[in-house]
Write a protein that holds these residues in place. Structure first.
Motif, mmCIF file in Angstrom:
data_model
loop_
_atom_site.group_PDB
_atom_site.id
_atom_site.type_symbol
_atom_site.label_atom_id
_atom_site.label_comp_id
_atom_site.label_asym_id
_atom_site.label_seq_id
_atom_site.Cartn_x
_atom_site.Cartn_y
_atom_site.Cartn_z
ATOM 1 N N PHE A 123 0.868 -0.996 0.079
ATOM 2 C CA PHE A 123 0.054 -0.043 -0.024
ATOM 3 C C PHE A 123 0.738 1.293 -0.105
ATOM 4 N N PHE A 124 0.643 2.439 -0.926
ATOM 5 C CA PHE A 124 1.553 3.354 -0.994
ATOM 6 C C PHE A 124 0.652 4.826 -0.874
ATOM 7 N N SER A 125 1.378 5.594 -0.247
ATOM 8 C CA SER A 125 0.681 7.104 -0.097
ATOM 9 C C SER A 125 0.400 7.448 -1.586
ATOM 10 N N PRO A 126 -0.611 8.366 -1.752
ATOM 11 C CA PRO A 126 -0.762 8.958 -3.041
ATOM 12 C C PRO A 126 0.431 9.809 -3.358
ATOM 13 N N ASP A 127 0.685 9.921 -4.713
ATOM 14 C CA ASP A 127 1.906 10.351 -5.542
ATOM 15 C C ASP A 127 3.153 9.950 -4.862
ATOM 16 N N SER A 128 3.155 8.481 -4.750
ATOM 17 C CA SER A 128 4.698 8.058 -3.940
ATOM 18 C C SER A 128 5.612 8.333 -4.882
ATOM 19 N N PRO A 129 6.929 8.688 -4.617
ATOM 20 C CA PRO A 129 8.214 8.988 -5.467
ATOM 21 C C PRO A 129 8.782 7.558 -5.604
ATOM 22 N N LEU A 130 8.352 6.632 -4.977
ATOM 23 C CA LEU A 130 9.101 5.316 -5.028
ATOM 24 C C LEU A 130 9.185 4.678 -6.397
ATOM 25 N N LEU A 131 9.932 3.900 -6.771
ATOM 26 C CA LEU A 131 10.181 3.019 -7.976
ATOM 27 C C LEU A 131 9.098 1.877 -7.554
ATOM 28 N N LYS A 132 9.021 1.477 -6.362
ATOM 29 C CA LYS A 132 8.412 0.322 -6.092
ATOM 30 C C LYS A 132 6.736 0.377 -6.297
ATOM 31 N N ASN A 213 4.052 12.064 -15.364
ATOM 32 C CA ASN A 213 2.645 12.645 -15.542
ATOM 33 C C ASN A 213 2.254 13.414 -14.156
ATOM 34 N N ARG A 214 2.757 12.955 -12.882
ATOM 35 C CA ARG A 214 2.242 13.835 -11.827
ATOM 36 C C ARG A 214 3.237 15.216 -11.663
ATOM 37 N N LYS A 215 4.133 15.533 -12.469
ATOM 38 C CA LYS A 215 4.871 16.668 -12.563
ATOM 39 C C LYS A 215 4.354 17.484 -13.864
ATOM 40 N N GLY A 216 3.560 16.801 -14.583
ATOM 41 C CA GLY A 216 3.121 17.526 -15.752
ATOM 42 C C GLY A 216 3.924 17.636 -17.111
ATOM 43 N N LYS A 217 5.000 16.722 -16.942
ATOM 44 C CA LYS A 217 6.226 16.765 -17.980
ATOM 45 C C LYS A 217 5.913 15.929 -18.863
ATOM 46 N N GLY A 218 5.003 15.220 -19.182
ATOM 47 C CA GLY A 218 4.532 14.255 -20.225
ATOM 48 C C GLY A 218 4.299 15.206 -21.430
ATOM 49 N N ARG A 219 3.346 14.434 -22.246
ATOM 50 C CA ARG A 219 2.812 15.182 -23.526
ATOM 51 C C ARG A 219 1.753 16.174 -23.267
ATOM 52 N N PRO A 220 1.386 16.972 -24.190
ATOM 53 C CA PRO A 220 0.354 18.155 -23.915
ATOM 54 C C PRO A 220 -0.871 17.334 -23.248
ATOM 55 N N GLY A 221 -1.340 18.088 -22.242
ATOM 56 C CA GLY A 221 -2.305 17.506 -21.418
ATOM 57 C C GLY A 221 -1.916 16.713 -20.234
ATOM 58 N N GLY A 222 -0.760 16.308 -20.015
ATOM 59 C CA GLY A 222 -0.267 15.618 -19.084
ATOM 60 C C GLY A 222 -0.509 14.144 -19.039
ATOM 61 N N GLY A 224 0.604 11.948 -21.338
ATOM 62 C CA GLY A 224 1.804 10.879 -21.954
ATOM 63 C C GLY A 224 2.837 11.244 -21.329
ATOM 64 N N THR A 225 3.926 10.543 -21.864
ATOM 65 C CA THR A 225 5.263 10.659 -20.997
ATOM 66 C C THR A 225 6.377 10.794 -22.493
ATOM 67 N N THR A 226 7.503 11.212 -21.765
ATOM 68 C CA THR A 226 8.646 11.157 -22.822
ATOM 69 C C THR A 226 9.549 10.117 -22.714
ATOM 70 N N VAL A 227 9.159 8.698 -22.141
ATOM 71 C CA VAL A 227 9.740 7.861 -21.891
ATOM 72 C C VAL A 227 9.833 6.792 -22.984
ATOM 73 N N THR A 228 10.979 6.349 -23.636
ATOM 74 C CA THR A 228 11.252 5.821 -25.094
ATOM 75 C C THR A 228 11.681 4.486 -24.793
#
Length: 286
Positions: A123-132, A213-222, A224-228
Motif C-alpha cells: 500500500f502506497f501513499s498518494p503520489d509516492s515517489p518510490l520506484l516500487k 505525469n504527476r509533474k506534468g512533464k509528459g505530452r500535452p495534457g499531461g 503521456g510521457t517522454t519515456v522511450t
C-alpha cells in the motif's frame, strides 16, 4: 517523536491483526499435547530500522530517499508467518509512505535444504515517489542449500500491479558467530553475502511514466510521457554485496549493515547508478 512512532506502529499493528485472522485456523490447530513444543517455536518480533536510501530490485531514483521502518512479525510452530512492515520517508510529511502486509511459509526439507513461499501486498501513499509504487503485489519463493562452508540460495520473485516483472536472484553467504561477546550470553555474528540478479524491469518504465505525469512533464495534457524504452527483456540487472554485523543479547538484537549495489543493463531513461547503503536496526523477539 513519541507520537510519530506510535502512529506508525499503530498503522502497522492494524495490518498484522488483519493477517492474524487469516492464520487463525492454523494457529488453533495446535493441541494441548504439544504445548511445550509450541512454546519453544512460536515467536513474535518487533523491529525498528533506519536506511540511508531506497532501492527496488537493483534500481534506484536520482533523488536520495532515506527512510525508517517499523516491523511486526509473528511465526507459528509450523513455519507459517505473517508480517506488517511500515516505511516512512524522511523527506515527506506522511507517516506511512508504504505499508507491506505479507504471509508466508518457511520449512526445512532436511538439515541442509530449506525453502520458503510468500505473498505480499503493498500500500502506497498518494503520489509516492518510490520506484516500487509501480507494483502492488509480490509472489516470492526460494530454495537454499547449506554446503557447510557456504550457503547458496536461489530466489524467484514475481511482482505485479501496474507493471509486471519476474526476477531470479542467486545468493551466496557465510555465517560466522562469536559466543560470549561482551557478555556471557552475548553473540556477535557476521554474514557477508554476494548476490547476482537477473530479470525484467518494466516497473522502471512504469514508475518513470508515473512521476513525469504527476509533474506534468509528459505530452500535452499531461496524459503521456517522454519515456522511450521498455523493460520487458530478461537480462542481468544487478550485482550486490551485503555485510551485516549483528549483536544479540537475550531477546534483543542490534544490526548494522552495509550494502553495495552495482546495476547493469539499465534502461535509457533510468538514473540508477552504483551506490552504498547503510542501515541500522533493533529487533526484540518474544
Amino acid at each position: 517523536m513519541a507520537a510519530f512512532l506510535s502512529r506508525g506502529i499503530a498503522g502497522t499493528l492494524g495490518g498484522i491483526c488483519l493477517l492474524l485472522l487469516v492464520c487463525l485456523p492454523e494457529v488453533a490447530a495446535a493441541t494441548a499435547t504439544d504445548t511445550t513444543a509450541v512454546a519453544k517455536q512460536r515467536s513474535f518480533t518487533v523491529g525498528v530500522g533506519a536506511y540511508s536510501n531506497s532501492t527496488f530490485f537493483g534500481r534506484s531514483q536520482a533523488e536520495k530517499f532515506p527512510y525508517w521502518t517499523t516491523d511486526l512479525t509473528y511465526k507459528a510452530p509450523s513455519g507459517v508467518w505473517i508480517s506488517a512492515l511500515n516505511y516512512d520517508l524522511f523527506s515527506t510529511t506522511t507517516l506511512r509512505d508504504e505499508t507491506d502486509l505479507s504471509i508466508g511459509w518457511d520449512w526445512d526439507f532436511t538439515q541442509r535444504l530449506d525453502g520458503s513461499l510468500s505473498y505480499s501486498h503493498f500500500f502506497f501513499s498518494p503520489d509516492s515517489p518510490l520506484l516500487k509504487s509501480a507494483v502492488s503485489n509480490s509472489l516470492d519463493g526460494y530454495a537454499g542449500v547449506d554446503w557447510g562452508f557456504l550457503y547458496t540460495r536461489l530466489n524467484a520473485d514475481y511482482v505485479f500491479g501496474e507493471a509486471q516483472d519476474f526476477f531470479l536472484v542467486l545468493d551466496n553467504s557465510r555465517y560466522f558467530e562469536i559466543d560470549n561477546a561482551l557478555s556471557t550470553k552475548g553473540i556477535l555474528s557476521f554474514e557477508p553475502r554476494a548476490s547476482v540478479m537477473a530479470g525484467t524491469q518494466s516497473f522502471v518504465t512504469t514508475s518513470i511514466e508515473q512521476q513525469l505525469n504527476r509533474k506534468g512533464k509528459g505530452r500535452p495534457g499531461g496524459t503521456g510521457t517522454t519515456v522511450t524504452t521498455t523493460g520487458t527483456r530478461f537480462s542481468l540487472l544487478n550485482y550486490e554485496l551485503r555485510v551485516p554485523v549483528t549483536y544479540s543479547l537475550g531477546k534483543v538484537s542490534v544490526e548494522a549493515a552495509w550494502r553495495y549495489l552495482h546495476p547493469v543493463h539499465t534502461l535509457a531513461d533510468d538514473t540508477s547508478k552504483p551506490l552504498s547503503i547503510f542501515s541500522g536496526s533493533v529487533y526484540v523477539t518474544f
